[in-house]
Design a protein around this motif. Structure first.
Motif, PDB file in Angstrom:
ATOM      1  N   ALA A  48       2.655   5.182  16.344  1.00  0.00           N
ATOM      2  CA  ALA A  48       3.354   4.707  14.814  1.00  0.00           C
ATOM      3  C   ALA A  48       2.034   3.715  13.958  1.00  0.00           C
ATOM      4  CB  ALA A  48       4.544   3.865  15.303  1.00  0.00           C
ATOM      5  N   ASP A  49       1.504   3.226  14.333  1.00  0.00           N
ATOM      6  CA  ASP A  49       0.664   2.220  13.850  1.00  0.00           C
ATOM      7  C   ASP A  49      -0.895   2.825  12.689  1.00  0.00           C
ATOM      8  OD1 ASP A  49       1.851   0.263  13.857  1.00  0.00           O
ATOM      9  OD2 ASP A  49       0.603  -0.646  15.686  1.00  0.00           O
ATOM     10  N   ASP A  50      -0.981   4.119  13.838  1.00  0.00           N
ATOM     11  CA  ASP A  50      -1.382   5.087  13.639  1.00  0.00           C
ATOM     12  C   ASP A  50      -1.772   5.965  12.678  1.00  0.00           C
ATOM     13  OD1 ASP A  50      -3.358   4.241  15.720  1.00  0.00           O
ATOM     14  OD2 ASP A  50      -3.193   5.507  16.923  1.00  0.00           O
ATOM     15  N   GLU A  51      -0.626   6.153  12.136  1.00  0.00           N
ATOM     16  CA  GLU A  51       0.476   7.163  11.445  1.00  0.00           C
ATOM     17  C   GLU A  51       0.032   6.475   9.746  1.00  0.00           C
ATOM     18  OE1 GLU A  51       3.994   8.518  13.019  1.00  0.00           O
ATOM     19  OE2 GLU A  51       3.440   9.747  14.064  1.00  0.00           O
ATOM     20  N   ILE A  52       0.449   5.263   9.643  1.00  0.00           N
ATOM     21  CA  ILE A  52       0.623   4.303   8.825  1.00  0.00           C
ATOM     22  C   ILE A  52      -0.580   4.151   8.554  1.00  0.00           C
ATOM     23  CG2 ILE A  52       0.379   2.021   8.404  1.00  0.00           C
ATOM     24  CD1 ILE A  52       3.408   1.868   9.723  1.00  0.00           C
ATOM     25  N   ILE A  53      -1.802   4.015   9.515  1.00  0.00           N
ATOM     26  CA  ILE A  53      -3.251   3.974   8.831  1.00  0.00           C
ATOM     27  C   ILE A  53      -4.041   5.112   8.196  1.00  0.00           C
ATOM     28  CG2 ILE A  53      -5.377   3.470   9.957  1.00  0.00           C
ATOM     29  CD1 ILE A  53      -4.522   1.690  12.061  1.00  0.00           C
ATOM     30  N   LEU A  54      -3.743   6.319   9.107  1.00  0.00           N
ATOM     31  CA  LEU A  54      -3.920   7.627   8.663  1.00  0.00           C
ATOM     32  C   LEU A  54      -3.123   7.181   7.304  1.00  0.00           C
ATOM     33  CD1 LEU A  54      -4.908  10.371   8.856  1.00  0.00           C
ATOM     34  CD2 LEU A  54      -3.484  11.280  10.241  1.00  0.00           C
ATOM     35  N   ILE A  55      -1.919   7.743   6.806  1.00  0.00           N
ATOM     36  CA  ILE A  55      -0.882   8.136   5.368  1.00  0.00           C
ATOM     37  C   ILE A  55      -1.982   6.842   4.397  1.00  0.00           C
ATOM     38  CG2 ILE A  55       0.764   7.380   3.828  1.00  0.00           C
ATOM     39  CD1 ILE A  55       2.238   7.945   6.866  1.00  0.00           C
ATOM     40  N   GLU A  56      -2.139   5.593   4.777  1.00  0.00           N
ATOM     41  CA  GLU A  56      -3.251   4.325   4.145  1.00  0.00           C
ATOM     42  C   GLU A  56      -4.566   5.431   3.074  1.00  0.00           C
ATOM     43  OE1 GLU A  56      -2.561   0.595   5.806  1.00  0.00           O
ATOM     44  OE2 GLU A  56      -1.093   0.180   4.860  1.00  0.00           O
ATOM     45  N   LYS A  57      -5.128   5.889   4.531  1.00  0.00           N
ATOM     46  CA  LYS A  57      -6.110   6.638   4.543  1.00  0.00           C
ATOM     47  C   LYS A  57      -6.192   7.510   3.414  1.00  0.00           C
ATOM     48  CE  LYS A  57     -10.408   8.666   7.036  1.00  0.00           C
ATOM     49  NZ  LYS A  57     -10.932   8.649   7.929  1.00  0.00           N
ATOM     50  N   GLU A  58      -4.756   8.538   3.738  1.00  0.00           N
ATOM     51  CA  GLU A  58      -5.032   9.393   2.731  1.00  0.00           C
ATOM     52  C   GLU A  58      -4.717   8.769   1.241  1.00  0.00           C
ATOM     53  OE1 GLU A  58      -2.107  11.904   4.593  1.00  0.00           O
ATOM     54  OE2 GLU A  58      -2.969  12.463   6.289  1.00  0.00           O
ATOM     55  N   ILE A  59      -3.653   7.851   1.488  1.00  0.00           N
ATOM     56  CA  ILE A  59      -3.797   7.834  -0.439  1.00  0.00           C
ATOM     57  C   ILE A  59      -4.415   7.213  -1.183  1.00  0.00           C
ATOM     58  CG2 ILE A  59      -2.215   5.672  -1.592  1.00  0.00           C
ATOM     59  CD1 ILE A  59       0.059   5.884   0.965  1.00  0.00           C
ATOM     60  N   LYS A  60      -5.242   6.412  -0.557  1.00  0.00           N
ATOM     61  CA  LYS A  60      -6.634   5.752  -0.774  1.00  0.00           C
ATOM     62  C   LYS A  60      -7.809   7.129  -1.156  1.00  0.00           C
ATOM     63  CE  LYS A  60      -6.831   1.547   1.685  1.00  0.00           C
ATOM     64  NZ  LYS A  60      -7.840   0.221   3.318  1.00  0.00           N
ATOM     65  N   GLU A  61      -8.035   8.033  -0.367  1.00  0.00           N
ATOM     66  CA  GLU A  61      -8.358   8.939  -0.546  1.00  0.00           C
ATOM     67  C   GLU A  61      -8.321   9.351  -1.687  1.00  0.00           C
ATOM     68  OE1 GLU A  61      -8.668  11.312   2.964  1.00  0.00           O
ATOM     69  OE2 GLU A  61     -10.353  10.072   4.021  1.00  0.00           O
ATOM     70  N   PHE A  62      -6.972  10.249  -1.934  1.00  0.00           N
ATOM     71  CA  PHE A  62      -5.863  10.452  -2.993  1.00  0.00           C
ATOM     72  C   PHE A  62      -6.795   9.636  -3.972  1.00  0.00           C
ATOM     73  CE2 PHE A  62      -2.819  10.591  -5.903  1.00  0.00           C
ATOM     74  CZ  PHE A  62      -3.124  12.037  -6.637  1.00  0.00           C
ATOM     75  N   TRP A  63      -5.974   8.757  -4.076  1.00  0.00           N
ATOM     76  CA  TRP A  63      -6.860   7.849  -5.720  1.00  0.00           C
ATOM     77  C   TRP A  63      -7.978   7.446  -5.849  1.00  0.00           C
ATOM     78  CZ3 TRP A  63      -3.676   5.779  -9.271  1.00  0.00           C
ATOM     79  CH2 TRP A  63      -4.077   4.265 -10.215  1.00  0.00           C
ATOM     80  N   THR A  64      -9.251   7.958  -4.866  1.00  0.00           N
ATOM     81  CA  THR A  64     -10.809   7.542  -5.180  1.00  0.00           C
ATOM     82  C   THR A  64     -10.883   9.108  -6.090  1.00  0.00           C
ATOM     83  OG1 THR A  64     -10.448   6.665  -3.757  1.00  0.00           O
ATOM     84  CG2 THR A  64     -12.141   7.235  -3.693  1.00  0.00           C
ATOM     85  N   ASN A  65     -10.383  10.095  -5.424  1.00  0.00           N
ATOM     86  CA  ASN A  65     -10.296  11.347  -6.485  1.00  0.00           C
ATOM     87  C   ASN A  65     -10.140  11.617  -7.653  1.00  0.00           C
ATOM     88  OD1 ASN A  65     -12.046  12.208  -3.840  1.00  0.00           O
ATOM     89  ND2 ASN A  65      -9.272  13.168  -2.575  1.00  0.00           N
ATOM     90  N   LEU A  66      -8.208  10.962  -7.540  1.00  0.00           N
ATOM     91  CA  LEU A  66      -7.754  10.836  -9.058  1.00  0.00           C
ATOM     92  C   LEU A  66      -8.709   9.887  -9.983  1.00  0.00           C
ATOM     93  CD1 LEU A  66      -5.676  11.739 -10.877  1.00  0.00           C
ATOM     94  CD2 LEU A  66      -4.654   9.182 -10.237  1.00  0.00           C
ATOM     95  N   LYS A  67      -9.167   9.086  -9.550  1.00  0.00           N
ATOM     96  CA  LYS A  67     -10.307   7.598 -10.550  1.00  0.00           C
ATOM     97  C   LYS A  67     -11.419   8.719 -10.560  1.00  0.00           C
ATOM     98  CE  LYS A  67      -9.405   3.462  -9.271  1.00  0.00           C
ATOM     99  NZ  LYS A  67      -9.725   1.959  -8.577  1.00  0.00           N
ATOM    100  N   ASN A  68     -11.977   9.563  -9.749  1.00  0.00           N
ATOM    101  CA  ASN A  68     -13.251  10.622  -9.840  1.00  0.00           C
ATOM    102  C   ASN A  68     -12.855  11.817 -11.033  1.00  0.00           C
ATOM    103  OD1 ASN A  68     -15.156   9.225  -8.253  1.00  0.00           O
ATOM    104  ND2 ASN A  68     -14.072  10.421  -6.476  1.00  0.00           N
ATOM    105  N   ILE A  69     -11.335  12.256 -10.473  1.00  0.00           N
ATOM    106  CA  ILE A  69     -11.752  13.702 -11.599  1.00  0.00           C
ATOM    107  C   ILE A  69     -11.056  13.040 -13.042  1.00  0.00           C
ATOM    108  CG2 ILE A  69      -9.470  14.861 -11.745  1.00  0.00           C
ATOM    109  CD1 ILE A  69      -9.119  15.574  -8.812  1.00  0.00           C
ATOM    110  N   TYR A  70     -10.095  11.485 -13.331  1.00  0.00           N
ATOM    111  CA  TYR A  70      -9.938  11.597 -14.496  1.00  0.00           C
ATOM    112  C   TYR A  70     -11.203   9.804 -15.266  1.00  0.00           C
ATOM    113  CZ  TYR A  70      -6.237  15.171 -13.955  1.00  0.00           C
ATOM    114  OH  TYR A  70      -5.570  15.747 -14.053  1.00  0.00           O
ATOM    115  N   GLY A  71     -10.989   9.227 -14.382  1.00  0.00           N
ATOM    116  CA  GLY A  71     -11.299   7.774 -14.971  1.00  0.00           C
ATOM    117  C   GLY A  71     -10.918   6.912 -15.051  1.00  0.00           C
ATOM    118  N   THR A  72     -11.202   5.410 -14.630  1.00  0.00           N
ATOM    119  CA  THR A  72     -10.569   4.568 -15.272  1.00  0.00           C
ATOM    120  C   THR A  72      -9.955   4.182 -15.812  1.00  0.00           C
ATOM    121  OG1 THR A  72     -11.477   3.726 -13.104  1.00  0.00           O
ATOM    122  CG2 THR A  72     -10.015   2.091 -13.951  1.00  0.00           C
ATOM    123  N   GLU A  73     -10.220   4.753 -17.448  1.00  0.00           N
ATOM    124  CA  GLU A  73     -10.254   4.705 -18.513  1.00  0.00           C
ATOM    125  C   GLU A  73      -9.197   5.204 -18.966  1.00  0.00           C
ATOM    126  OE1 GLU A  73     -13.506   4.868 -21.477  1.00  0.00           O
ATOM    127  OE2 GLU A  73     -14.467   2.711 -20.942  1.00  0.00           O
TER     128      GLU A  73
END
Length: 226
Positions: free
Chosen positions: A1-26
């Motif tokens: 279960a902890d591994d799944e949570i860690i995996l989801i958080e990792k995916e969210i961070k990757e999604f957010w990182t990708n979103l920032k890369n695509i649109y930019g922070t501004e």
């Protein structure tokens, strides 16, 4: 279960990182600011319309109050109108009664005038007869030893003397009037004569007054010899 949570958080961070890369922070910050601005505008607009709705409710209540007052005034006006209609009807009835009364008074006046004219005509006829009798006074006094006096109520009193040879001054008299029908009427006779009613009827039929007076004198003379 902890591994799944860690995996989801990792995916969210990757999604957010990708979103920032695509649109930019501004752009993300502008979107968030626009969202907040929309929220504030919606909130302000909501408060504004909420206030207008409250004002609208107050206005609706005021309009309802005015409507009720207008309805009450309309009812009072209707009651006054009915009262005025009743008063007008009563006035019309009184006007008709007044007209009828005026007509009745006019008819009574006309009838009274006719009666006055009739009475005046009868009185004039009676006065004329009395005047004619008075004019014949001298003739009757000379030929029949008769005295004629005018007494109350336009009556004439006829007094005969020189009838009783034992008492020449003894008076024999009768009183004559003209009744409402314009006819001769003997109202008194002294001494009384049984035939006076017959003489009265005859003078009414013939209108021969001289014969009437002569017949009464003859009856008094015959009475003096009894």
């Amino acid at each position: 279960a902890d591994d799944e949570i860690i995996l989801i958080e990792k995916e969210i961070k990757e999604f957010w990182t990708n979103l920032k890369n695509i649109y930019g922070t501004e752009q993300i910050n502008e979107t968030l600011a626009l969202r907040d601005s929309c929220k504030e505008s919606i909130k302000a607009l909501s408060e504004k319309w909420s206030k207008k709705l409250k004002e609208g409710d107050l206005m609706i209540d005021k309009i309802q109050e005015y409507s009720n007052e207008i309805l009450q005034q309309s009812q009072r006006i209707s009651e006054h109108q009915e009262h005025f209609t009743e008063i007008k009807s009563n006035l019309n009835q009184e006007e008709e009664q007044k007209k009828d009364l005026i007509d009745s008074i006019r008819e009574l006046k006309e009838e009274l005038m006719k009666k006055k004219e009739m009475i005046s005509a009868k009185n004039n006829a009676a006065k004329e007869k009395v005047e004619r009798l008075c004019k014949a006074k001298v003739l009757y006094e000379e030929r029949l030893g008769l005295e004629i006096r005018r007494v109350h109520n336009e009556q004439l009193q006829f007094i005969f003397r020189h009838i009783d040879h034992k008492d020449p001054d003894k008076p024999y008299m009768f009183t004559l009037s003209i009744n409402e029908q314009g006819q001769y009427e003997v109202t008194s006779c002294t001494p009384p004569l049984d035939c006076i009613a017959e003489f009265q009827l005859k003078v009414r039929e013939t209108n021969n007054f001289s014969a009437f007076v002569a017949n009464i004198r003859k009856a008094f003379t015959a009475l003096s010899y009894k």
